[in-house]
Design an enzyme around this catalytic site. Structure first.
Site, PDB file in Angstrom:
ATOM      1  N   GLY A  10      28.796  38.238  47.834  1.00 40.23           N
ATOM      2  CA  GLY A  10      30.235  38.151  48.098  1.00 40.23           C
ATOM      3  C   GLY A  10      30.389  38.448  49.590  1.00 40.23           C
ATOM      4  O   GLY A  10      30.054  39.549  50.031  1.00 40.23           O
ATOM      5  N   ILE A  14      35.637  42.364  52.024  1.00 42.33           N
ATOM      6  CA  ILE A  14      34.806  43.581  51.951  1.00 42.33           C
ATOM      7  C   ILE A  14      33.369  43.246  52.363  1.00 42.33           C
ATOM      8  O   ILE A  14      32.751  43.994  53.132  1.00 42.33           O
ATOM      9  CB  ILE A  14      34.832  44.203  50.535  1.00 42.33           C
ATOM     10  CG1 ILE A  14      36.270  44.601  50.159  1.00 42.33           C
ATOM     11  CG2 ILE A  14      33.919  45.432  50.465  1.00 42.33           C
ATOM     12  CD1 ILE A  14      36.419  45.227  48.782  1.00 42.33           C
ATOM     13  N   ASP A  34      27.191  34.016  49.450  1.00 39.92           N
ATOM     14  CA  ASP A  34      28.493  33.622  48.875  1.00 39.92           C
ATOM     15  C   ASP A  34      28.375  32.190  48.372  1.00 39.92           C
ATOM     16  O   ASP A  34      27.556  31.416  48.888  1.00 39.92           O
ATOM     17  CB  ASP A  34      29.611  33.729  49.926  1.00 39.92           C
ATOM     18  CG  ASP A  34      30.987  33.928  49.306  1.00 39.92           C
ATOM     19  OD1 ASP A  34      31.555  35.026  49.433  1.00 39.92           O
ATOM     20  OD2 ASP A  34      31.511  32.954  48.684  1.00 39.92           O
ATOM     21  N   ARG A  89      45.134  39.748  32.758  1.00 45.32           N
ATOM     22  CA  ARG A  89      43.950  40.549  33.031  1.00 45.32           C
ATOM     23  C   ARG A  89      42.727  39.914  32.360  1.00 45.32           C
ATOM     24  O   ARG A  89      41.630  39.947  32.891  1.00 45.32           O
ATOM     25  CB  ARG A  89      44.164  41.975  32.516  1.00 45.32           C
ATOM     26  CG  ARG A  89      43.149  42.928  33.042  1.00 45.32           C
ATOM     27  CD  ARG A  89      43.513  44.345  32.739  1.00 45.32           C
ATOM     28  NE  ARG A  89      43.495  44.595  31.313  1.00 45.32           N
ATOM     29  CZ  ARG A  89      43.651  45.796  30.776  1.00 45.32           C
ATOM     30  NH1 ARG A  89      43.871  46.823  31.538  1.00 45.32           N
ATOM     31  NH2 ARG A  89      43.624  45.957  29.481  1.00 45.32           N
ATOM     32  N   ASN A  96      35.514  36.857  36.320  1.00 44.24           N
ATOM     33  CA  ASN A  96      34.598  37.767  37.000  1.00 44.24           C
ATOM     34  C   ASN A  96      33.389  38.123  36.138  1.00 44.24           C
ATOM     35  O   ASN A  96      32.320  38.433  36.663  1.00 44.24           O
ATOM     36  CB  ASN A  96      35.335  39.016  37.497  1.00 44.24           C
ATOM     37  CG  ASN A  96      36.156  38.699  38.743  1.00 44.24           C
ATOM     38  OD1 ASN A  96      36.062  37.605  39.287  1.00 44.24           O
ATOM     39  ND2 ASN A  96      36.970  39.646  39.189  1.00 44.24           N
ATOM     40  N   ILE A 119      31.342  46.548  43.317  1.00 38.06           N
ATOM     41  CA  ILE A 119      32.704  46.853  43.796  1.00 38.06           C
ATOM     42  C   ILE A 119      33.741  45.983  43.072  1.00 38.06           C
ATOM     43  O   ILE A 119      34.914  46.330  42.970  1.00 38.06           O
ATOM     44  CB  ILE A 119      32.805  46.642  45.335  1.00 38.06           C
ATOM     45  CG1 ILE A 119      31.775  47.507  46.082  1.00 38.06           C
ATOM     46  CG2 ILE A 119      34.211  46.952  45.836  1.00 38.06           C
ATOM     47  CD1 ILE A 119      31.890  47.461  47.606  1.00 38.06           C
ATOM     48  N   HIS A 176      39.187  53.770  38.095  1.00 42.51           N
ATOM     49  CA  HIS A 176      39.692  53.440  39.418  1.00 42.51           C
ATOM     50  C   HIS A 176      41.218  53.375  39.409  1.00 42.51           C
ATOM     51  O   HIS A 176      41.811  52.763  38.533  1.00 42.51           O
ATOM     52  CB  HIS A 176      39.100  52.090  39.802  1.00 42.51           C
ATOM     53  CG  HIS A 176      39.489  51.632  41.167  1.00 42.51           C
ATOM     54  ND1 HIS A 176      39.653  52.495  42.226  1.00 42.51           N
ATOM     55  CD2 HIS A 176      39.727  50.398  41.654  1.00 42.51           C
ATOM     56  CE1 HIS A 176      39.986  51.796  43.289  1.00 42.51           C
ATOM     57  NE2 HIS A 176      40.037  50.524  42.966  1.00 42.51           N
TER      58      HIS A 176
HETATM   59  O1  TXD Z   1      37.484  50.409  44.692  1.00 44.36           O
HETATM   60  C1  TXD Z   1      37.155  49.285  44.405  1.00 44.36           C
HETATM   61  N1  TXD Z   1      36.151  49.087  43.554  1.00 44.36           N
HETATM   62  C2  TXD Z   1      37.844  48.118  44.988  1.00 44.36           C
HETATM   63  C3  TXD Z   1      37.596  46.831  44.412  1.00 44.36           C
HETATM   64  C4  TXD Z   1      38.678  48.250  46.137  1.00 44.36           C
HETATM   65  C5  TXD Z   1      39.193  47.121  46.731  1.00 44.36           C
HETATM   66  C6  TXD Z   1      38.928  45.771  46.254  1.00 44.36           C
HETATM   67  N2  TXD Z   1      38.218  45.724  45.019  1.00 44.36           N
HETATM   68  C7  TXD Z   1      37.687  44.442  44.519  1.00 44.36           C
HETATM   69  O2  TXD Z   1      36.610  44.022  45.337  1.00 44.36           O
HETATM   70  C8  TXD Z   1      38.637  43.270  44.546  1.00 44.36           C
HETATM   71  O3  TXD Z   1      39.533  43.316  43.458  1.00 44.36           O
HETATM   72  C9  TXD Z   1      37.649  42.128  44.409  1.00 44.36           C
HETATM   73  O4  TXD Z   1      37.255  41.963  43.038  1.00 44.36           O
HETATM   74  C10 TXD Z   1      36.413  42.612  45.188  1.00 44.36           C
HETATM   75  C11 TXD Z   1      36.184  41.932  46.517  1.00 44.36           C
HETATM   76  O5  TXD Z   1      37.295  42.088  47.340  1.00 44.36           O
HETATM   77  P1  TXD Z   1      37.450  41.216  48.689  1.00 44.36           P
HETATM   78  O6  TXD Z   1      38.703  41.635  49.354  1.00 44.36           O
HETATM   79  O7  TXD Z   1      36.177  41.242  49.465  1.00 44.36           O
HETATM   80  O8  TXD Z   1      37.650  39.761  48.045  1.00 44.36           O
HETATM   81  P2  TXD Z   1      37.445  38.338  48.702  1.00 44.36           P
HETATM   82  O9  TXD Z   1      37.720  38.390  50.172  1.00 44.36           O
HETATM   83  O10 TXD Z   1      38.186  37.389  47.844  1.00 44.36           O
HETATM   84  O11 TXD Z   1      35.867  38.073  48.540  1.00 44.36           O
HETATM   85  C12 TXD Z   1      35.273  37.768  47.336  1.00 44.36           C
HETATM   86  C13 TXD Z   1      34.207  36.736  47.626  1.00 44.36           C
HETATM   87  C14 TXD Z   1      34.756  35.399  48.118  1.00 44.36           C
HETATM   88  O12 TXD Z   1      34.240  35.099  49.405  1.00 44.36           O
HETATM   89  C15 TXD Z   1      34.274  34.373  47.071  1.00 44.36           C
HETATM   90  O13 TXD Z   1      33.892  33.124  47.626  1.00 44.36           O
HETATM   91  C16 TXD Z   1      33.059  35.101  46.519  1.00 44.36           C
HETATM   92  O14 TXD Z   1      33.464  36.462  46.432  1.00 44.36           O
HETATM   93  N3  TXD Z   1      32.621  34.642  45.206  1.00 44.36           N
HETATM   94  C17 TXD Z   1      31.328  34.594  44.878  1.00 44.36           C
HETATM   95  N4  TXD Z   1      30.225  34.947  45.567  1.00 44.36           N
HETATM   96  C18 TXD Z   1      29.043  34.767  44.960  1.00 44.36           C
HETATM   97  N5  TXD Z   1      28.908  34.298  43.711  1.00 44.36           N
HETATM   98  C19 TXD Z   1      29.993  33.929  42.987  1.00 44.36           C
HETATM   99  N6  TXD Z   1      29.858  33.443  41.747  1.00 44.36           N
HETATM  100  C20 TXD Z   1      31.272  34.093  43.573  1.00 44.36           C
HETATM  101  N7  TXD Z   1      32.545  33.839  43.142  1.00 44.36           N
HETATM  102  C21 TXD Z   1      33.361  34.174  44.158  1.00 44.36           C
END
Ligand code: TXD
Length: 319
Positions: A10, A14, A34, A89, A96, A119, A176
């Site tokens: 990812g 983050i 990614d 949800r 996910n 995360i 969380h």
């Molecule tokens: O405390 C905590 N655990 C959290 C969790 C605090 C803040 C955010 N939290 C969660 O982290 C949020 O709800 C998201 O589920 C994750 C990632 O947050 P982020 O802000 O980094 O999200 P983005 O910018 O959407 O990035 C997710 C990336 C994006 O680039 C997609 O193209 C990629 O995930 N993605 C994948 N990568 C690899 N493999 C697959 N299958 C895939 N699907 C989407």
């Protein structure tokens, strides 16, 4: 000695911030994975070009091929999608969960000896599913939420007491955000518990209650302000602290989503508890005596996690 390898699955908000921090701290070489085409390579190249200015040495690579995470010492997973308007949800859970399946299989095939930090939300269910799909030992798979929740709590407490954030410690249990359980008796300023500080006239119970409430809703407050996306600086820093505890065998005591085997009366679930992280991953679960109020709140958290796991099992019959 070869550099350590940190794989970030990812490469979104983050993921990119994690890469920046890992490179700046020279924690090792960084692979940004990614499914989005070009983007991870673009971020890796951009960050590499910060190296000469900042003076760090790290190889940064962007990829969409799981083979590139081979041999990683640490994997931090942020892959997935956030909830969009109109999505339930369960919709988010279903999407996910599929992502965790792909990521878990990628880890299993390429870096089964890694320490894995999840995360992706909903955190307590996704870390459990990722562990199931990867088949890694439970002590090598943890979820990040507690370090972030307690950092938010510490920030608000430091502001209220007008002292350095460094001197404020906070103790949180449970899931969380909404279901987090802060334990004020174990939250301190330089060792002085919060209830004593209230007695000393530093603050009031009402103000503490308001801070707890704000902390629980801390993620939402930022989502609202940003208008698009969720928090990423503090979440990334929190996960880096956990990764460093493992890589440097620091044996830090940190609140994380960890697999419980009877502690706190919970068996077979991932729930937020204080753990010791060192070279063996989760080396110990810190189990404290809870008062009646904390017990009730903790149970609410556990029940919420159980409900999510049942939903996961309903979506994927292999679980
Ligand atoms: O405390 C905590 N655990 C959290 C969790 C605090 C803040 C955010 N939290 C969660 O982290 C949020 O709800 C998201 O589920 C994750 C990632 O947050 P982020 O802000 O980094 O999200 P983005 O910018 O959407 O990035 C997710 C990336 C994006 O680039 C997609 O193209 C990629 O995930 N993605 C994948 N990568 C690899 N493999 C697959 N299958 C895939 N699907 C989407």
């Amino acid at each position: 000695m070869a550099r350590k390898k940190i794989a970030l699955v990812g490469a979104g908000m983050i993921g990119g911030t994690l890469a920046h921090l890992a490179a700046m701290k020279e924690m090792g070489d960084v692979v940004l994975f990614d499914i989005a085409e070009g983007m991870p390579a673009g971020k890796a190249l951009d960050l590499s070009q910060a190296g000469p200015v900042e003076g760090f040495d790290a190889n940064l690579k962007g990829t969409s091929d799981y083979k590139d995470i081979a041999g990683a010492d640490v994997v931090i997973v942020t892959a997935g999608v956030p909830r969009k308007p109109g999505m339930s949800r369960d919709d988010l859970l279903g999407i996910n969960l599929k992502v965790m399946k792909a990521v878990g299989e990628g880890i299993k095939a390429n870096c089964p000896d890694a320490f894995v930090i999840c995360i992706t939300n909903p955190l307590d269910a996704m870390v459990w599913a990722l562990r199931e799909f990867s088949g890694l030992p439970h002590n090598k798979v943890v979820g990040m939420a507690g370090v972030l929740d307690s950092a938010r709590f510490r920030h608000f407490l430091a502001e209220e007491f007008d002292v350095s954030m460094e001197d404020v410690t906070a103790f949180v249990l449970g899931g969380h955000g909404d279901t987090m359980v802060p334990i004020l008796e174990y939250s301190t300023v330089a060792g002085i518990p919060v209830p004593d500080l209230i007695k000393m006239g530093w603050s009031t119970q009402e103000k503490m209650d308001a801070i707890v409430d704000r902390t629980r809703k801390g993620g939402g407050e930022i989502v609202q302000l940003l208008g698009n996306g969720s928090a990423y600086y503090a979440p990334a820093t929190s996960a880096i602290q956990m990764a460093e505890a493992y890589l440097k065998d620091k044996k830090r005591v940190l609140p994380c989503a960890a697999h419980l085997t009877g502690q706190y009366g919970v068996d077979g679930l991932y729930v937020g508890v204080p753990i010791v992280i060192g070279a063996n991953g989760v080396e110990r679960v810190v189990e404290i005596e809870l008062n009646d109020e904390a017990k009730v709140n903790f149970q609410v958290s556990v029940d919420a996690v159980k409900e999510l796991l049942e939903a996961c099992k309903g979506i994927d019959s292999s679980l």
